[in-house]
Design an enzyme around this catalytic site. Sequence first.
Site, PDB file in Angstrom:
ATOM      1  N   ASP A 262       0.803  -1.227   0.000  1.00  0.00           N
ATOM      2  CA  ASP A 262       0.000   0.000   0.000  1.00  0.00           C
ATOM      3  C   ASP A 262       0.838   1.280   0.000  1.00  0.00           C
ATOM      4  O   ASP A 262       0.356   2.338  -0.372  1.00  0.00           O
ATOM      5  CB  ASP A 262      -0.951   0.020   1.213  1.00  0.00           C
ATOM      6  CG  ASP A 262      -0.215  -0.194   2.533  1.00  0.00           C
ATOM      7  OD1 ASP A 262       1.022  -0.336   2.518  1.00  0.00           O
ATOM      8  OD2 ASP A 262      -0.884  -0.234   3.584  1.00  0.00           O
ATOM      9  N   HIS A 263       2.091   1.193   0.412  1.00  0.00           N
ATOM     10  CA  HIS A 263       2.910   2.408   0.530  1.00  0.00           C
ATOM     11  C   HIS A 263       3.651   2.738  -0.766  1.00  0.00           C
ATOM     12  O   HIS A 263       3.520   3.819  -1.312  1.00  0.00           O
ATOM     13  CB  HIS A 263       3.954   2.247   1.645  1.00  0.00           C
ATOM     14  CG  HIS A 263       3.427   2.456   3.026  1.00  0.00           C
ATOM     15  ND1 HIS A 263       2.456   1.663   3.583  1.00  0.00           N
ATOM     16  CD2 HIS A 263       3.746   3.367   3.985  1.00  0.00           C
ATOM     17  CE1 HIS A 263       2.200   2.078   4.812  1.00  0.00           C
ATOM     18  NE2 HIS A 263       2.971   3.107   5.079  1.00  0.00           N
TER      19      HIS A 263
ATOM     20  N   SER B 142       6.739   7.419  12.882  1.00  0.00           N
ATOM     21  CA  SER B 142       6.730   6.129  12.185  1.00  0.00           C
ATOM     22  C   SER B 142       7.475   5.038  12.938  1.00  0.00           C
ATOM     23  O   SER B 142       8.377   5.298  13.727  1.00  0.00           O
ATOM     24  CB  SER B 142       7.374   6.337  10.815  1.00  0.00           C
ATOM     25  OG  SER B 142       7.955   5.150  10.362  1.00  0.00           O
TER      26      SER B 142
ATOM     27  N   ARG C 147      -0.334  12.895   9.975  1.00  0.00           N
ATOM     28  CA  ARG C 147       0.974  13.486  10.283  1.00  0.00           C
ATOM     29  C   ARG C 147       1.242  14.683   9.396  1.00  0.00           C
ATOM     30  O   ARG C 147       0.992  14.619   8.189  1.00  0.00           O
ATOM     31  CB  ARG C 147       2.099  12.465  10.074  1.00  0.00           C
ATOM     32  CG  ARG C 147       2.050  11.404  11.125  1.00  0.00           C
ATOM     33  CD  ARG C 147       3.254  10.500  11.127  1.00  0.00           C
ATOM     34  NE  ARG C 147       3.125   9.653  12.290  1.00  0.00           N
ATOM     35  CZ  ARG C 147       3.391   8.347  12.325  1.00  0.00           C
ATOM     36  NH1 ARG C 147       3.848   7.737  11.253  1.00  0.00           N
ATOM     37  NH2 ARG C 147       3.225   7.673  13.429  1.00  0.00           N
TER      38      ARG C 147
ATOM     39  N   ARG D 233       9.307   2.908  11.378  1.00  0.00           N
ATOM     40  CA  ARG D 233      10.353   2.429  10.455  1.00  0.00           C
ATOM     41  C   ARG D 233      11.660   2.107  11.192  1.00  0.00           C
ATOM     42  O   ARG D 233      12.279   2.968  11.793  1.00  0.00           O
ATOM     43  CB  ARG D 233      10.578   3.446   9.326  1.00  0.00           C
ATOM     44  CG  ARG D 233      10.986   4.831   9.766  1.00  0.00           C
ATOM     45  CD  ARG D 233      10.964   5.825   8.597  1.00  0.00           C
ATOM     46  NE  ARG D 233       9.586   6.172   8.256  1.00  0.00           N
ATOM     47  CZ  ARG D 233       9.191   7.351   7.802  1.00  0.00           C
ATOM     48  NH1 ARG D 233      10.068   8.313   7.596  1.00  0.00           N
ATOM     49  NH2 ARG D 233       7.928   7.581   7.511  1.00  0.00           N
TER      50      ARG D 233
ATOM     51  N   ASP E  75       3.998  -0.977  11.311  1.00  0.00           N
ATOM     52  CA  ASP E  75       3.510   0.341  10.938  1.00  0.00           C
ATOM     53  C   ASP E  75       2.917   0.969  12.195  1.00  0.00           C
ATOM     54  O   ASP E  75       2.145   0.321  12.903  1.00  0.00           O
ATOM     55  CB  ASP E  75       2.451   0.252   9.842  1.00  0.00           C
ATOM     56  CG  ASP E  75       2.162   1.623   9.284  1.00  0.00           C
ATOM     57  OD1 ASP E  75       2.709   1.967   8.225  1.00  0.00           O
ATOM     58  OD2 ASP E  75       1.415   2.381   9.952  1.00  0.00           O
TER      59      ASP E  75
HETATM   60  C1  MIC Z   1       4.132   6.516   8.248  1.00  0.00           C
HETATM   61  O1  MIC Z   1       2.958   6.855   8.329  1.00  0.00           O
HETATM   62  O2  MIC Z   1       5.059   7.241   8.609  1.00  0.00           O
HETATM   63  C2  MIC Z   1       4.441   5.136   7.697  1.00  0.00           C
HETATM   64  C3  MIC Z   1       5.074   5.322   6.401  1.00  0.00           C
HETATM   65  O3  MIC Z   1       3.257   4.425   7.520  1.00  0.00           O
HETATM   66  C4  MIC Z   1       5.352   4.451   8.707  1.00  0.00           C
HETATM   67  C5  MIC Z   1       5.952   3.211   8.248  1.00  0.00           C
HETATM   68  C6  MIC Z   1       7.115   3.413   7.342  1.00  0.00           C
HETATM   69  O4  MIC Z   1       7.919   4.295   7.561  1.00  0.00           O
HETATM   70  O5  MIC Z   1       7.223   2.626   6.417  1.00  0.00           O
HETATM   71  C7  MIC Z   1       4.703   4.179  10.060  1.00  0.00           C
HETATM   72  O6  MIC Z   1       3.788   4.870  10.429  1.00  0.00           O
HETATM   73  O7  MIC Z   1       5.168   3.303  10.804  1.00  0.00           O
HETATM   74 FE1  SF4 Z   2       0.018   4.911   5.031  1.00  0.00          FE
HETATM   75 FE2  SF4 Z   2       1.313   5.629   7.254  1.00  0.00          FE
HETATM   76 FE3  SF4 Z   2      -0.129   7.399   5.860  1.00  0.00          FE
HETATM   77 FE4  SF4 Z   2      -1.356   5.520   7.186  1.00  0.00          FE
HETATM   78  S1  SF4 Z   2      -0.101   7.122   8.056  1.00  0.00           S
HETATM   79  S2  SF4 Z   2      -1.816   6.157   5.101  1.00  0.00           S
HETATM   80  S3  SF4 Z   2       0.027   3.798   6.965  1.00  0.00           S
HETATM   81  S4  SF4 Z   2       1.717   6.350   5.175  1.00  0.00           S
END
Ligand code: MIC
Ligand code: SF4
Length: 644
Positions: free
Chosen positions: A64-65, A536, A379, A538, A119
Amino acid sequence: MGYTIAEKILKEHIVDGELKKGTEIGIRIDQTLTQDATGTMAYLEFEAMGVDRVKTERSVAYIDHNTLQSGFENADDHRFIGSVAKKHGIYFSRPGNGICHQVHLERFGIPGKTLIGSDSHTPTGGGIGMFACGAGGLDVAVAMGGGAYYITCPQTVRVNLTGKLSDWVSAKDVILEVLRVLTVKGGVGKVIEYGGEGVKTLTVPERATITNMGAELGATTSIFPSDEVTLAFLKAQGRADVWKELKADDDAEYDKVIDINLSELKPAAACPHSPDNIKSIQELAGNKVDQVCIGSCTNSSYLDMMKVAAILKGKTCHPDVSLSIAPGSKQVFNMLAENGALSDLIAAGARILECACGPCIGMGQSPNSGGISLRTFNRNFEGRSGTADGQVYLVSPETAAASALTGVFTDPTEALGKMPEFTIPEKFLINDNMIVPPAPVEEADKVEILRGPNIKPFPVTTPLDESIAAPAVLKVGDNITTDHIMPAGAKILPYRSNIPYLSQFCFGVCDTTFPQRAMEAGKSIVVGGTNYGQGSSREHAALVPLYLGVKAVVVKSFARIHRSNLINAGILPLTFVHESDYDLIDQGDELELSDIRSCIENDQPVVLKNATKNLVIPVNADLSGRSKDILLAGGLLNYTKQQA
Ligand code: MIC
Ligand code: SF4
């Protein structure tokens, strides 16, 4: 004494330690999820553990990313994840099927079960009564292998909801209010548990919007009761059989109680660049808007989209506004297509995106220079949109749609009149044809793993050194996010399985010279303020510094997931005993940690010496028995192999 909902679930799942707040506990994990941006690494780690078949009740791999395929990298990673899933007993949600948290809620979430996901927004599952946590990829790999997940036994904050949301006021406005009250670090070490009469006025997807953004509070997780509303949702998803009732005991004890009267809430926005920088839409009304993005795992449910379609129907988005809309899942998208709402969105001029994270993670739709972007996301960290000086405001779908029409911040409660009734359908459109089940055990051997050239080995960790002498190569301030440490976005995300390449961008938002300076120093220490590593999950924000030679991070306080990712990577997380000692270190100072191994082994206080200034600074390692062993072993992978 009675139990909270979270305590009831934890009690049933605890396999190590005891339910004592502030102590480390290990819990059995029923379900896991991964997404592709963290998944490639998580599955490489899972492979390194040598487990044939996942041991969970359900594990799902979502794509999905990284869905913008401007080179072979993302497509290769999708195929890699798909093949690992098939071989090792994991369900595979194909690209196009939707955002992990939305799809998981619809098709897999079960009240009372535990879920961890690579995530940070995995707590979305709390909307359906799961104890759901965001975790590093390695923690998810371990859980897939049957290992426990370790957390600090949390305190509980009860959010007592009364009343009912007014027309065009949204679940998003509820969580923005909680963020205003608690701030981005107010949830650290805590579960946010919702209760009170107001709960039954909120549908499951609305509850999920609220638990989703509990991540922005830094909370371990957030959870709602499982009640007749939950049952109705599950019934409409054809899954009534998995329902069970879940509620807190009347005499459950909470560490803090917050009262929110839903009837009194007004539309709000989180202003740049923090989700707790809250203002009312009334305060912002009339300010110009350049872009509106509707979607993300926070606000892309069927009801969200139906409200947006109703607002846009028969109108055209303002000539100065670029409006993009991404439904959260194929189920939502398909239903909008069938009932004609999609046509209303298209006719109004919306740029319809595939059901994926998209602009939320900087995968396209970056705003214009200095552009004001209203997003229904969770975010708004600086630079995350892909435009360095973009100004992102987090708002509800109602506010977003109303403002897309006028071109200025618009309060939907004033602009839209009486709200028609929106109800959860009695039956959602169920078609799981984009979820590929794993190969049967007897055929798993024949499944070939498809590995693309972008996959590079991850950094090897070594047991913790006896002493560390290294410069403070970087000193940063408060609330540093993992988006600062390891930025995402369309240009960098395709390299999530290529740590050497990623390393060039480490801390790029703060200081573009960091990677080179760290490499030159060989070993280094990073110094930071409060809530270091928020955002995140990550693990790249730990693996990349590891690759660049970072041995320890010394800060005023850590965010939960990032701290455990550092430990998992074998990087020493230290906090100042006296926060003001932060001022005793300047960037470039030579620092020393002597006999650190034996100090940690024997629970002795750790002393950091600033050799440049000839000062001695007391710091805490604050490690449980298990995390001590992980660090001494040089990270979770080494530790897990040792245990096996
Ligand atoms: C995000 O919203 O920052 C992400 C991308 O979903 C991350 C995961 C990632 O960095 O791949 C998260 O929320 O953990
Ligand atoms: Fe995707 Fe993270 Fe954004 Fe949710 S917050 S839509 S999991 S990138």
